[in-house]
Design a protein around this motif. Structure first.
Motif, PDB file in Angstrom:
ATOM      1  N   GLN A  29       0.806  -1.218   0.000  1.00  0.00           N
ATOM      2  CA  GLN A  29       0.000   0.000   0.000  1.00  0.00           C
ATOM      3  C   GLN A  29       0.840   1.271   0.000  1.00  0.00           C
ATOM      4  O   GLN A  29       0.321   2.348  -0.287  1.00  0.00           O
ATOM      5  N   ARG A  30       2.111   1.155   0.294  1.00  0.00           N
ATOM      6  CA  ARG A  30       2.981   2.336   0.213  1.00  0.00           C
ATOM      7  C   ARG A  30       3.290   2.707  -1.234  1.00  0.00           C
ATOM      8  O   ARG A  30       3.692   3.839  -1.509  1.00  0.00           O
ATOM      9  N   HIS A  31       3.098   1.764  -2.145  1.00  0.00           N
ATOM     10  CA  HIS A  31       3.427   2.005  -3.558  1.00  0.00           C
ATOM     11  C   HIS A  31       2.148   2.375  -4.320  1.00  0.00           C
ATOM     12  O   HIS A  31       1.687   1.645  -5.209  1.00  0.00           O
ATOM     13  N   ASN A  32       1.592   3.514  -3.980  1.00  0.00           N
ATOM     14  CA  ASN A  32       0.350   3.969  -4.602  1.00  0.00           C
ATOM     15  C   ASN A  32       0.494   5.362  -5.191  1.00  0.00           C
ATOM     16  O   ASN A  32      -0.472   6.119  -5.281  1.00  0.00           O
ATOM     17  N   GLN A  37       4.049   2.396  -8.514  1.00  0.00           N
ATOM     18  CA  GLN A  37       2.760   1.712  -8.450  1.00  0.00           C
ATOM     19  C   GLN A  37       2.921   0.190  -8.422  1.00  0.00           C
ATOM     20  O   GLN A  37       3.508  -0.391  -9.338  1.00  0.00           O
ATOM     21  N   TRP A  38       2.410  -0.401  -7.357  1.00  0.00           N
ATOM     22  CA  TRP A  38       2.293  -1.848  -7.263  1.00  0.00           C
ATOM     23  C   TRP A  38       0.819  -2.206  -7.138  1.00  0.00           C
ATOM     24  O   TRP A  38       0.018  -1.412  -6.628  1.00  0.00           O
ATOM     25  N   LEU A  39       0.474  -3.404  -7.584  1.00  0.00           N
ATOM     26  CA  LEU A  39      -0.867  -3.919  -7.331  1.00  0.00           C
ATOM     27  C   LEU A  39      -0.804  -5.431  -7.179  1.00  0.00           C
ATOM     28  O   LEU A  39       0.220  -6.064  -7.477  1.00  0.00           O
ATOM     29  N   VAL A  40      -1.904  -6.007  -6.722  1.00  0.00           N
ATOM     30  CA  VAL A  40      -1.969  -7.439  -6.434  1.00  0.00           C
ATOM     31  C   VAL A  40      -3.063  -8.083  -7.272  1.00  0.00           C
ATOM     32  O   VAL A  40      -4.180  -7.559  -7.358  1.00  0.00           O
ATOM     33  N   LYS A  44      -0.449 -12.328  -6.200  1.00  0.00           N
ATOM     34  CA  LYS A  44       0.846 -12.021  -6.801  1.00  0.00           C
ATOM     35  C   LYS A  44       1.016 -10.500  -6.850  1.00  0.00           C
ATOM     36  O   LYS A  44       0.071  -9.768  -7.155  1.00  0.00           O
ATOM     37  N   VAL A  45       2.226 -10.033  -6.549  1.00  0.00           N
ATOM     38  CA  VAL A  45       2.504  -8.603  -6.513  1.00  0.00           C
ATOM     39  C   VAL A  45       3.200  -8.188  -7.805  1.00  0.00           C
ATOM     40  O   VAL A  45       4.196  -8.817  -8.206  1.00  0.00           O
ATOM     41  N   TYR A  46       2.686  -7.136  -8.447  1.00  0.00           N
ATOM     42  CA  TYR A  46       3.233  -6.678  -9.720  1.00  0.00           C
ATOM     43  C   TYR A  46       3.606  -5.195  -9.621  1.00  0.00           C
ATOM     44  O   TYR A  46       2.875  -4.397  -9.021  1.00  0.00           O
ATOM     45  N   ASN A  47       4.741  -4.861 -10.231  1.00  0.00           N
ATOM     46  CA  ASN A  47       5.171  -3.474 -10.328  1.00  0.00           C
ATOM     47  C   ASN A  47       4.730  -2.944 -11.692  1.00  0.00           C
ATOM     48  O   ASN A  47       5.280  -3.314 -12.728  1.00  0.00           O
ATOM     49  N   ILE A  48       3.722  -2.074 -11.703  1.00  0.00           N
ATOM     50  CA  ILE A  48       3.148  -1.597 -12.965  1.00  0.00           C
ATOM     51  C   ILE A  48       3.550  -0.153 -13.260  1.00  0.00           C
ATOM     52  O   ILE A  48       2.938   0.492 -14.122  1.00  0.00           O
ATOM     53  N   THR A  49       4.566   0.358 -12.579  1.00  0.00           N
ATOM     54  CA  THR A  49       4.927   1.768 -12.704  1.00  0.00           C
ATOM     55  C   THR A  49       5.168   2.177 -14.154  1.00  0.00           C
ATOM     56  O   THR A  49       4.594   3.149 -14.643  1.00  0.00           O
ATOM     57  N   ALA A  66      -3.435   1.072  -7.733  1.00  0.00           N
ATOM     58  CA  ALA A  66      -2.100   1.047  -7.144  1.00  0.00           C
ATOM     59  C   ALA A  66      -2.196   0.903  -5.632  1.00  0.00           C
ATOM     60  O   ALA A  66      -2.932   1.628  -4.972  1.00  0.00           O
ATOM     61  N   GLY A  67      -1.468  -0.074  -5.091  1.00  0.00           N
ATOM     62  CA  GLY A  67      -1.494  -0.333  -3.657  1.00  0.00           C
ATOM     63  C   GLY A  67      -2.678  -1.160  -3.210  1.00  0.00           C
ATOM     64  O   GLY A  67      -2.914  -1.295  -2.008  1.00  0.00           O
ATOM     65  N   GLU A  68      -3.429  -1.730  -4.153  1.00  0.00           N
ATOM     66  CA  GLU A  68      -4.648  -2.455  -3.819  1.00  0.00           C
ATOM     67  C   GLU A  68      -4.683  -3.816  -4.512  1.00  0.00           C
ATOM     68  O   GLU A  68      -3.852  -4.130  -5.369  1.00  0.00           O
ATOM     69  N   ASP A  69      -5.691  -4.611  -4.135  1.00  0.00           N
ATOM     70  CA  ASP A  69      -5.968  -5.874  -4.825  1.00  0.00           C
ATOM     71  C   ASP A  69      -6.820  -5.576  -6.051  1.00  0.00           C
ATOM     72  O   ASP A  69      -7.873  -4.941  -5.942  1.00  0.00           O
ATOM     73  N   ALA A  70      -6.387  -6.022  -7.217  1.00  0.00           N
ATOM     74  CA  ALA A  70      -7.089  -5.737  -8.472  1.00  0.00           C
ATOM     75  C   ALA A  70      -7.595  -7.011  -9.142  1.00  0.00           C
ATOM     76  O   ALA A  70      -7.871  -7.010 -10.339  1.00  0.00           O
ATOM     77  N   THR A  71      -7.746  -8.084  -8.391  1.00  0.00           N
ATOM     78  CA  THR A  71      -8.107  -9.379  -8.969  1.00  0.00           C
ATOM     79  C   THR A  71      -9.431  -9.320  -9.711  1.00  0.00           C
ATOM     80  O   THR A  71      -9.531  -9.722 -10.879  1.00  0.00           O
ATOM     81  N   ASP A  72     -10.474  -8.840  -9.044  1.00  0.00           N
ATOM     82  CA  ASP A  72     -11.800  -8.832  -9.660  1.00  0.00           C
ATOM     83  C   ASP A  72     -11.881  -7.857 -10.826  1.00  0.00           C
ATOM     84  O   ASP A  72     -12.531  -8.148 -11.841  1.00  0.00           O
ATOM     85  N   ALA A  73     -11.226  -6.721 -10.715  1.00  0.00           N
ATOM     86  CA  ALA A  73     -11.206  -5.761 -11.818  1.00  0.00           C
ATOM     87  C   ALA A  73     -10.449  -6.337 -13.014  1.00  0.00           C
ATOM     88  O   ALA A  73     -10.855  -6.152 -14.165  1.00  0.00           O
ATOM     89  N   PHE A  74      -9.359  -7.046 -12.746  1.00  0.00           N
ATOM     90  CA  PHE A  74      -8.581  -7.674 -13.817  1.00  0.00           C
ATOM     91  C   PHE A  74      -9.435  -8.663 -14.599  1.00  0.00           C
ATOM     92  O   PHE A  74      -9.418  -8.688 -15.836  1.00  0.00           O
ATOM     93  N   LEU A  75     -10.206  -9.482 -13.901  1.00  0.00           N
ATOM     94  CA  LEU A  75     -11.059 -10.472 -14.556  1.00  0.00           C
ATOM     95  C   LEU A  75     -12.213  -9.810 -15.293  1.00  0.00           C
ATOM     96  O   LEU A  75     -12.627 -10.276 -16.361  1.00  0.00           O
ATOM     97  N   ALA A  76     -12.735  -8.722 -14.745  1.00  0.00           N
ATOM     98  CA  ALA A  76     -13.900  -8.066 -15.340  1.00  0.00           C
ATOM     99  C   ALA A  76     -13.541  -7.278 -16.598  1.00  0.00           C
ATOM    100  O   ALA A  76     -14.338  -7.226 -17.546  1.00  0.00           O
ATOM    101  N   PHE A  77     -12.356  -6.698 -16.646  1.00  0.00           N
ATOM    102  CA  PHE A  77     -12.001  -5.796 -17.739  1.00  0.00           C
ATOM    103  C   PHE A  77     -11.343  -6.502 -18.923  1.00  0.00           C
ATOM    104  O   PHE A  77     -11.209  -5.901 -19.985  1.00  0.00           O
ATOM    105  N   HIS A  78     -10.928  -7.750 -18.760  1.00  0.00           N
ATOM    106  CA  HIS A  78     -10.197  -8.427 -19.831  1.00  0.00           C
ATOM    107  C   HIS A  78     -10.955  -9.671 -20.286  1.00  0.00           C
ATOM    108  O   HIS A  78     -11.215 -10.566 -19.488  1.00  0.00           O
ATOM    109  N   GLN A  79     -11.296  -9.688 -21.581  1.00  0.00           N
ATOM    110  CA  GLN A  79     -12.041 -10.820 -22.122  1.00  0.00           C
ATOM    111  C   GLN A  79     -11.168 -12.071 -22.205  1.00  0.00           C
ATOM    112  O   GLN A  79     -11.606 -13.158 -21.867  1.00  0.00           O
ATOM    113  N   ASP A  80      -9.941 -11.927 -22.684  1.00  0.00           N
ATOM    114  CA  ASP A  80      -9.018 -13.061 -22.830  1.00  0.00           C
ATOM    115  C   ASP A  80      -7.966 -12.963 -21.728  1.00  0.00           C
ATOM    116  O   ASP A  80      -6.888 -12.410 -21.912  1.00  0.00           O
ATOM    117  N   VAL A  81      -8.297 -13.515 -20.569  1.00  0.00           N
ATOM    118  CA  VAL A  81      -7.415 -13.405 -19.409  1.00  0.00           C
ATOM    119  C   VAL A  81      -6.088 -14.121 -19.643  1.00  0.00           C
ATOM    120  O   VAL A  81      -5.020 -13.641 -19.255  1.00  0.00           O
TER     121      VAL A  81
END
Length: 286
Positions: A29-32, A37-40, A44-49, A66-81
């Motif tokens: 959460q410090r990388h926001n 920018q990091w997200l989860v 899994k932790v990813y550096n998306i800066t 950034a600094g948050e869990d993005a699992t559900d958003a990742f699945l919702a926004f991408h058709q071909d995961v």
């Protein structure tokens, strides 16, 4: 023997692979920041800066997590995961510590589980499958209504009756075109994104006279962080209204009073709808 040897080597390689670093939510959460920018995703932790600058959906959409869990958003926004996960591999820097929850602190695990169960139920009921004929007929009847409206003016002139009739037809077609472009803009009609983009640009660009890129830029942020002040552009009221729990408190502390906010429920209908479409949206999309 040969195959057995290959399998043994593969298993050895997996065992010899260095373990990923582990991080606590406090560290993540410090990388926001915009420059850090990091997200989860799935723990899994990813550096998306750097990647956020090249993100096809825009820097702000992915940066809001950034600094948050993005699992559900990742699945919702991408058709071909599976395809998108290929881009995640170079960004992987670690994973959450074993004792850390899957959701970032402040989120309710029960609400998250309920949401995922609801989405699974909707998928099992095939509610996300589209009827292409329905959308084709809807687009066709909008085009017919637009044609009838302009033909009425062309043939009958600009008298009161023809003008009122034309305005009624155009208002109906434009309202329906607005919701139709919404569905195509979400890339939810066809499986191939390209065809969704083509039809979306035709409807919003040629029938409504707005920018598809502008709409996507704003609306994707809205669905990424709905009703979150300073992240959802739909609740950015430009000092005209104060909304939610945080904004009134901040305005009170800073003694900001551009308008009599204690009467905003009374002046909303006087300046809200008239300013939203004719002025604000036109200015932003120009």
């Amino acid at each position: 023997m040969g195959k057995g040897g290959e399998q043994g080597d593969g298993g050895s390689a997996e065992r010899d692979a260095p373990a990923l670093p582990t991080y606590s939510w406090e560290e993540v959460q410090r990388h926001n920041l915009r420059t850090d920018q990091w997200l989860v995703i799935d723990r899994k932790v990813y550096n998306i800066t750097q990647w956020s600058l090249r993100h096809p959906g825009g820097r702000r959409v992915i940066g809001h997590y950034a600094g948050e869990d993005a699992t559900d958003a990742f699945l919702a926004f991408h058709q071909d995961v599976h395809f998108v996960r290929k881009f995640l591999k170079p960004l992987l820097i670690g994973e959450l510590e074993p004792g850390e929850p899957s959701q970032d602190r402040g989120k309710s695990p029960q609400i998250t589980e309920d949401f995922r169960a609801l989405r699974k139920t909707a998928e099992d009921m095939k509610l996300f499958e589209t009827n292409h004929m329905f959308f084709l007929l809807l687009l066709a009847h909008i085009i017919v209504m637009e044609s009838v409206a302009w033909f009425t003016v062309f043939y009958f002139g600009t008298g009161w009756i023809s003008t009122i009739l034309t305005a009624f037809i155009l208002a109906t077609s434009q309202a329906q075109a607005g919701w139709l472009q919404h569905d195509y803009g979400h890339l939810s009609v066809y499986k191939k994104s390209m065809w969704n983009h083509v039809v979306h640009k035709f409807i919003i660009g040629h029938l409504k006279g707005a920018s598809a890129n502008w709409w996507n830029h704003r609306h994707f942020q809205h669905h990424a962080k709905p009703n979150i002040f300073q992240k959802d552009p739909d609740v950015n009221m430009l000092h005209v209204f104060v909304l939610g729990e945080w904004q009134p408190v901040e305005y009170g502390k800073k003694k900001l009073k551009y308008l009599p906010y204690n009467h905003q429920h009374q002046y909303f209908f006087l300046i809200g709808p008239p300013l939203l479409i004719p002025m604000y949206f036109s200015f932003k999309s120009s």
